[in-house]
Design a protein around this motif. Structure first.
Motif, PDB file in Angstrom:
ATOM      1  N   LEU A  71       0.834  -1.205   0.000  1.00 37.72           N
ATOM      2  CA  LEU A  71       0.000   0.000   0.000  1.00 37.72           C
ATOM      3  C   LEU A  71       0.868   1.255   0.000  1.00 37.72           C
ATOM      4  N   GLU A  72       1.870   1.282   0.849  1.00 38.76           N
ATOM      5  CA  GLU A  72       2.755   2.445   0.925  1.00 38.76           C
ATOM      6  C   GLU A  72       3.548   2.621  -0.361  1.00 38.76           C
ATOM      7  N   ASN A  73       3.808   1.520  -1.060  1.00 38.85           N
ATOM      8  CA  ASN A  73       4.592   1.593  -2.284  1.00 38.85           C
ATOM      9  C   ASN A  73       3.814   2.211  -3.449  1.00 38.85           C
ATOM     10  N   ILE A  74       2.484   2.146  -3.386  1.00 40.87           N
ATOM     11  CA  ILE A  74       1.686   2.694  -4.488  1.00 40.87           C
ATOM     12  C   ILE A  74       2.007   4.173  -4.704  1.00 40.87           C
ATOM     13  N   PRO A 124     -13.572 -12.740  -7.256  1.00 42.92           N
ATOM     14  CA  PRO A 124     -14.844 -12.026  -7.063  1.00 42.92           C
ATOM     15  C   PRO A 124     -14.681 -10.514  -7.121  1.00 42.92           C
ATOM     16  N   VAL A 125     -13.572 -10.013  -6.586  1.00 42.53           N
ATOM     17  CA  VAL A 125     -13.217  -8.607  -6.753  1.00 42.53           C
ATOM     18  C   VAL A 125     -12.128  -8.569  -7.809  1.00 42.53           C
ATOM     19  N   GLY A 126     -12.459  -8.091  -8.999  1.00 44.20           N
ATOM     20  CA  GLY A 126     -11.520  -8.163 -10.110  1.00 44.20           C
ATOM     21  C   GLY A 126     -10.584  -6.971 -10.179  1.00 44.20           C
ATOM     22  N   GLY A 127      -9.447  -7.184 -10.835  1.00 41.01           N
ATOM     23  CA  GLY A 127      -8.498  -6.109 -11.052  1.00 41.01           C
ATOM     24  C   GLY A 127      -7.127  -6.428 -10.497  1.00 41.01           C
ATOM     25  N   HIS A 128      -6.363  -5.381 -10.264  1.00 42.24           N
ATOM     26  CA  HIS A 128      -4.996  -5.572  -9.789  1.00 42.24           C
ATOM     27  C   HIS A 128      -4.573  -4.388  -8.923  1.00 42.24           C
ATOM     28  N   ILE A 129      -3.444  -4.549  -8.280  1.00 42.36           N
ATOM     29  CA  ILE A 129      -2.886  -3.477  -7.455  1.00 42.36           C
ATOM     30  C   ILE A 129      -2.448  -2.336  -8.376  1.00 42.36           C
ATOM     31  N   PRO A 130      -2.856  -1.108  -8.101  1.00 44.00           N
ATOM     32  CA  PRO A 130      -2.466   0.008  -8.965  1.00 44.00           C
ATOM     33  C   PRO A 130      -0.947   0.067  -9.177  1.00 44.00           C
ATOM     34  N   GLY A 131      -0.574   0.205 -10.430  1.00 45.41           N
ATOM     35  CA  GLY A 131       0.839   0.287 -10.775  1.00 45.41           C
ATOM     36  C   GLY A 131       1.497  -1.044 -11.053  1.00 45.41           C
ATOM     37  N   ALA A 132       0.790  -2.140 -10.790  1.00 46.31           N
ATOM     38  CA  ALA A 132       1.376  -3.467 -11.011  1.00 46.31           C
ATOM     39  C   ALA A 132       1.535  -3.755 -12.501  1.00 46.31           C
ATOM     40  N   SER A 135     -11.048  -0.976   1.436  1.00 48.02           N
ATOM     41  CA  SER A 135     -10.375   0.325   1.545  1.00 48.02           C
ATOM     42  C   SER A 135      -9.114   0.373   0.692  1.00 48.02           C
ATOM     43  N   ARG A 136      -8.641  -0.788   0.244  1.00 50.21           N
ATOM     44  CA  ARG A 136      -7.426  -0.810  -0.569  1.00 50.21           C
ATOM     45  C   ARG A 136      -7.770  -0.504  -2.031  1.00 50.21           C
ATOM     46  N   PRO A 137      -6.961   0.296  -2.686  1.00 52.00           N
ATOM     47  CA  PRO A 137      -7.271   0.681  -4.060  1.00 52.00           C
ATOM     48  C   PRO A 137      -7.129  -0.469  -5.053  1.00 52.00           C
ATOM     49  N   VAL A 138      -7.939  -0.434  -6.097  1.00 55.11           N
ATOM     50  CA  VAL A 138      -7.968  -1.461  -7.128  1.00 55.11           C
ATOM     51  C   VAL A 138      -7.954  -0.797  -8.492  1.00 55.11           C
ATOM     52  N   ALA A 139      -7.171  -1.347  -9.399  1.00 54.41           N
ATOM     53  CA  ALA A 139      -7.151  -0.884 -10.787  1.00 54.41           C
ATOM     54  C   ALA A 139      -7.678  -1.997 -11.676  1.00 54.41           C
TER      55      ALA A 139
END
Length: 283
Positions: A165-168, A193-201, A276-280
């Motif tokens: 999270l801090e690395n985003i 079920p929650v689709g996507g990826h970590i922002p910036g990955a 609460s964690r961001p998703v891209a």
């Protein structure tokens, strides 16, 4: 000592060596019994069976009830006890294999390094390559004396969800996601079920590390592939759906001569469990 990959021919020459341990890591995420059933039907002679859900993974929730993903790491002491039960000593050469391109065998390879055991390798080409060579199979489980593996300093690194999270915002590390492209884009609701990826990955599907025959690409090709994604392998964080397939990219980086990357054990299954964690999404 073999520390990354081993050929079927090289393993066949040692298949009866009591100082070697062969581990069958077959699994099916959709059918947890498939691996053990396959082992019972036939496995590499003298191989023991590793159960992903109970021996290579720990409790999904911590004592505080927090969810840590579908396949969190087991308690370190419990895993060492498992290795000792299999007969692993400090000098034992361990070889892991599966029938899935190494996606489960790489997990055991990484975990052995996690407890400080460097003599760990994955059978290049897996069970299919072994059978294609006409090497010995068996239906019997071997009898092995208990081992006395030491608890040694770990040879690998991990990061937490908070680190990611801090690395985003900081962006000092490059997150590489080993899931299939449709899962990375957020288009596979069955698996995620929650689709996507970590922002910036960035996406590096684990199968892209392999040749058409199921063996790993050579070191030069892997190095070229990963160099297009990262500048410094020591600043790479490998992740996937639950911390299993990510180890395939970590193994490929080692083969490429690019060591030092870290594993995010909880991976997407942990990350996406907290809204609460961001998703891209998307490419």
């Amino acid at each position: 000592m073999y520390t990354t990959l081993i050929s079927a021919a090289a393993l066949a020459a040692q298949v009866d060596n009591p100082n070697w341990l062969i581990v069958d890591c077959r699994h099916d995420l959709a059918n947890p019994d498939a691996g053990r059933d396959g082992y019972a039907i036939g496995h590499i002679r003298n191989a023991v069976f590793a159960e992903l859900e109970t021996e290579l993974s720990g409790e999904k929730r911590g004592a505080d009830g927090q969810f840590h993903g579908r396949h969190p790491l087991p308690d370190r002491t419990a895993f060492i006890d498992t290795l000792r039960r299999w007969g692993v000593n400090d000098e034992t050469q361990v070889v892991a294999y599966d029938a899935h391109g190494g996606m489960f065998a790489a997990r055991l390879w990484w975990m052995l390094r996690w407890v400080g055991h460097p003599a760990a390798a994955v059978l290049d080409g897996g069970l299919a390559g072994w059978q294609a060579g006409g090497y010995p199979m068996s239906t019997e489980a071997p009898a092995r004396a208990a081992g006395a593996l030491s608890d040694r300093p770990r040879l690998v690194h991990t990061v937490t969800a908070q680190d990611v999270l801090e690395n985003i915002e900081g962006g000092e590390r490059t997150v590489i996601d080993a899931r299939a492209p449709d899962r990375f884009r957020g288009e596979n609701e069955t698996m995620d079920p929650v689709g996507g990826h970590i922002p910036g990955a960035k996406n590096r599907f684990f199968k892209d590390n392999l040749q058409p025959d199921g063996r790993f690409k050579d070191a030069a090709q892997l190095k070229a592939d990963f160099a297009a994604l990262v500048d410094d392998p020591a600043k790479v964080v490998a992740q996937c759906g639950s911390g299993v397939t990510a180890c395939h990219n970590l193994l490929a980086l080692e083969v490429a001569g690019m060591p030092g990357a870290a594993l995010y054990p909880g991976s997407w299954s942990e990350w996406s469990s907290d809204p609460s964690r961001p998703v891209a999404t998307g490419a």
